[in-house]
Design a protein around this motif. Sequence first.
Motif, PDB file in Angstrom:
ATOM      1  N   LYS A 188       0.574  -0.931  -0.094  1.00  0.00           N
ATOM      2  CA  LYS A 188      -0.186   0.566  -0.012  1.00  0.00           C
ATOM      3  C   LYS A 188       1.172   1.428   0.180  1.00  0.00           C
ATOM      4  N   GLY A 189       2.008   1.122  -0.130  1.00  0.00           N
ATOM      5  CA  GLY A 189       3.170   2.585  -0.251  1.00  0.00           C
ATOM      6  C   GLY A 189       4.644   2.166  -0.671  1.00  0.00           C
ATOM      7  N   PRO A 190       5.394   2.470  -0.390  1.00  0.00           N
ATOM      8  CA  PRO A 190       6.554   2.248  -0.199  1.00  0.00           C
ATOM      9  C   PRO A 190       7.126   1.566   0.676  1.00  0.00           C
ATOM     10  N   ASN A 191       8.384   0.800   1.031  1.00  0.00           N
ATOM     11  CA  ASN A 191       8.620   0.704   2.759  1.00  0.00           C
ATOM     12  C   ASN A 191       9.324   1.329   2.716  1.00  0.00           C
ATOM     13  N   PRO A 192      10.006   1.196   4.459  1.00  0.00           N
ATOM     14  CA  PRO A 192      10.405   2.434   5.206  1.00  0.00           C
ATOM     15  C   PRO A 192      12.114   1.885   4.106  1.00  0.00           C
ATOM     16  N   VAL A 193      12.980   1.147   3.674  1.00  0.00           N
ATOM     17  CA  VAL A 193      13.815   1.533   2.995  1.00  0.00           C
ATOM     18  C   VAL A 193      13.753   2.276   1.693  1.00  0.00           C
ATOM     19  N   GLU A 194      12.722   2.051   0.387  1.00  0.00           N
ATOM     20  CA  GLU A 194      12.313   2.576  -0.256  1.00  0.00           C
ATOM     21  C   GLU A 194      12.881   4.622   0.272  1.00  0.00           C
ATOM     22  N   TYR A 195      11.665   4.562   1.136  1.00  0.00           N
ATOM     23  CA  TYR A 195      11.896   6.143   1.198  1.00  0.00           C
ATOM     24  C   TYR A 195      12.838   6.673   2.302  1.00  0.00           C
ATOM     25  N   LEU A 196      14.056   5.748   2.493  1.00  0.00           N
ATOM     26  CA  LEU A 196      15.156   6.210   3.077  1.00  0.00           C
ATOM     27  C   LEU A 196      15.952   6.301   1.500  1.00  0.00           C
ATOM     28  N   LEU A 197      15.839   5.725   0.432  1.00  0.00           N
ATOM     29  CA  LEU A 197      16.323   6.134  -1.205  1.00  0.00           C
ATOM     30  C   LEU A 197      15.767   7.188  -1.464  1.00  0.00           C
ATOM     31  N   THR A 198      14.132   7.026  -1.317  1.00  0.00           N
ATOM     32  CA  THR A 198      14.110   8.502  -1.719  1.00  0.00           C
ATOM     33  C   THR A 198      14.578   9.828  -0.717  1.00  0.00           C
ATOM     34  N   GLY A 199      15.215   9.657  -0.211  1.00  0.00           N
ATOM     35  CA  GLY A 199      15.215  10.548   0.858  1.00  0.00           C
ATOM     36  C   GLY A 199      16.439  11.387   0.067  1.00  0.00           C
ATOM     37  N   LEU A 200      17.659  10.065   0.088  1.00  0.00           N
ATOM     38  CA  LEU A 200      18.605  10.474  -0.260  1.00  0.00           C
ATOM     39  C   LEU A 200      18.919  10.787  -1.278  1.00  0.00           C
ATOM     40  N   ILE A 201      17.923  10.337  -2.591  1.00  0.00           N
ATOM     41  CA  ILE A 201      18.052  10.484  -4.027  1.00  0.00           C
ATOM     42  C   ILE A 201      17.874  12.404  -3.953  1.00  0.00           C
ATOM     43  N   GLY A 202      16.666  12.316  -3.495  1.00  0.00           N
ATOM     44  CA  GLY A 202      16.478  13.787  -3.122  1.00  0.00           C
ATOM     45  C   GLY A 202      17.233  15.065  -2.962  1.00  0.00           C
ATOM     46  N   CYS A 203      18.416  14.310  -1.794  1.00  0.00           N
ATOM     47  CA  CYS A 203      18.513  15.270  -0.978  1.00  0.00           C
ATOM     48  C   CYS A 203      20.177  15.631  -1.954  1.00  0.00           C
ATOM     49  N   LEU A 204      20.913  14.946  -2.289  1.00  0.00           N
ATOM     50  CA  LEU A 204      21.724  15.218  -2.950  1.00  0.00           C
ATOM     51  C   LEU A 204      21.518  15.587  -4.111  1.00  0.00           C
ATOM     52  N   THR A 205      19.920  16.432  -4.526  1.00  0.00           N
ATOM     53  CA  THR A 205      19.888  16.685  -5.752  1.00  0.00           C
ATOM     54  C   THR A 205      19.735  18.395  -5.858  1.00  0.00           C
ATOM     55  N   SER A 206      18.496  18.149  -4.613  1.00  0.00           N
ATOM     56  CA  SER A 206      18.937  19.891  -3.788  1.00  0.00           C
ATOM     57  C   SER A 206      20.468  20.269  -3.820  1.00  0.00           C
ATOM     58  N   ALA A 207      21.045  19.422  -3.248  1.00  0.00           N
ATOM     59  CA  ALA A 207      22.307  20.063  -2.390  1.00  0.00           C
ATOM     60  C   ALA A 207      23.263  20.184  -3.645  1.00  0.00           C
ATOM     61  N   LEU A 208      23.090  19.645  -5.132  1.00  0.00           N
ATOM     62  CA  LEU A 208      23.870  20.127  -6.307  1.00  0.00           C
ATOM     63  C   LEU A 208      23.108  21.022  -6.796  1.00  0.00           C
ATOM     64  N   VAL A 209      21.458  21.764  -6.827  1.00  0.00           N
ATOM     65  CA  VAL A 209      21.064  22.740  -7.584  1.00  0.00           C
ATOM     66  C   VAL A 209      21.322  23.717  -6.508  1.00  0.00           C
ATOM     67  N   TYR A 210      21.167  23.855  -5.256  1.00  0.00           N
ATOM     68  CA  TYR A 210      21.176  24.717  -4.552  1.00  0.00           C
ATOM     69  C   TYR A 210      22.274  25.262  -4.659  1.00  0.00           C
ATOM     70  N   HIS A 211      23.334  24.313  -4.579  1.00  0.00           N
ATOM     71  CA  HIS A 211      25.022  24.671  -4.988  1.00  0.00           C
ATOM     72  C   HIS A 211      25.580  25.734  -5.990  1.00  0.00           C
ATOM     73  N   ALA A 212      24.744  24.645  -6.512  1.00  0.00           N
ATOM     74  CA  ALA A 212      25.827  25.277  -8.291  1.00  0.00           C
ATOM     75  C   ALA A 212      24.929  26.383  -8.299  1.00  0.00           C
ATOM     76  N   ALA A 213      23.698  26.996  -8.092  1.00  0.00           N
ATOM     77  CA  ALA A 213      22.804  28.714  -8.117  1.00  0.00           C
ATOM     78  C   ALA A 213      23.654  29.227  -7.442  1.00  0.00           C
ATOM     79  N   ALA A 214      24.594  28.745  -5.894  1.00  0.00           N
ATOM     80  CA  ALA A 214      25.480  29.515  -5.392  1.00  0.00           C
ATOM     81  C   ALA A 214      26.918  30.484  -6.024  1.00  0.00           C
TER      82      ALA A 214
END
Lengths: 192, 192
Positions: free
Chosen positions: B87-113
């Motif tokens: 009925k939803g992603p499992n907890p270890v998939e949520y961890l991957l979701t956090g990891l990939i989203g965070c790397l992406t945002s860090a890349l985009v924000y620091h590139a902007a800076a």
Amino acid sequence: MTEHTVDKTKTRNLNGVDVGQLFKTIEAIKGTPDIAKFKFRATNEWIHGGHNRTTVKDFYGAQQDHDHLSPFVLDEDEPEVLLGEDKGPNPVEYLLTGLIGCLTSALVYHAAAKGIQIKGVKSRLEGDIDLRGFLGLSPDVKVGYANIRVYFKIDADVSDEQKEELIKMAQKYSPVFNTVSNPTPVWVSLDK
Amino acid sequence: MTEHTVDKTKTRNLNGVDVGQLFKTIEAIKGTPDIAKFKFRATNEWIHGGHNRTTVKDFYGAQQDHDHLSPFVLDEDEPEVLLGEDKGPNPVEYLLTGLIGCLTSALVYHAAAKGIQIKGVKSRLEGDIDLRGFLGLSPDVKVGYANIRVYFKIDADVSDEQKEELIKMAQKYSPVFNTVSNPTPVWVSLDK
């Protein structure tokens, strides 16, 4: 899950866990350990600023690839104070989501294996991040969570001591808890 | 974010990031470091078997509590092969979701800076878990992810070398990457 008091033939479902199937799986893994090797996956596409979107579609386990019943699509964004538009939880909140869900499932599955009936579990957690790390303003400040605190309320006809035991078991067996508590190698590379 | 080539007065928005506001925030934090101290939170309720539900509603930061525009409600479950109902992603998939989203945002924000325009970012990741750890079948097997591999495709008018630099920067500044890569203390306790 080798110590348990469950009558395997009688208890088929406890806490919503098919205990008979669980013990069958354990026996199968003892014979063929490769059954236990899973690969979890996700893809992500950047949208705009702090907004990106993760899709969780398939995984590998029990010696074959599996599709989820339908793909799960998860928006990630930053709140306004972190310069986003708040279109989804942010990545560090997704990490908390994985952690709390994993501790809960580990608790419920292992309680089922031990024959302990759980009536309810509620929990909350909070983690501290000093954004000077993210911003590169202070090399002494941790970039990730400095620490995370989790609080469980368990409704079950067992003593507080046994509830404490359940919580210890959850920590011992939760994959996300162990991924976060211990250093986990993450390899990041460029697809050219 | 101290080294950058951005003209702070001209570049107000790059990669969807309000760079002017970003530098204002940095200046404010330099004066009052407590502004950078954030607390992220979630609550969870167990539903049935591997199914539980996390709510992300509020957080603390910039010296006050904030509500998200609306609460985010996230179902977590296990797929059928792991005795759930998917009925939803499992907890270890949520961890991957956090990891990939965070790397992406860090890349985009620091590139902007740094004044680097990003046209697109796509990524995928995969992590290995041997469930003998979760099941307590083998004390030598890691309970969490043994390792995680992340692959980025970056669309930007920069060299592959500069893309590699962006990826290094993302790892350096991503809170989830650093939470997972380094041991992070997690305190779990019983609310009586």
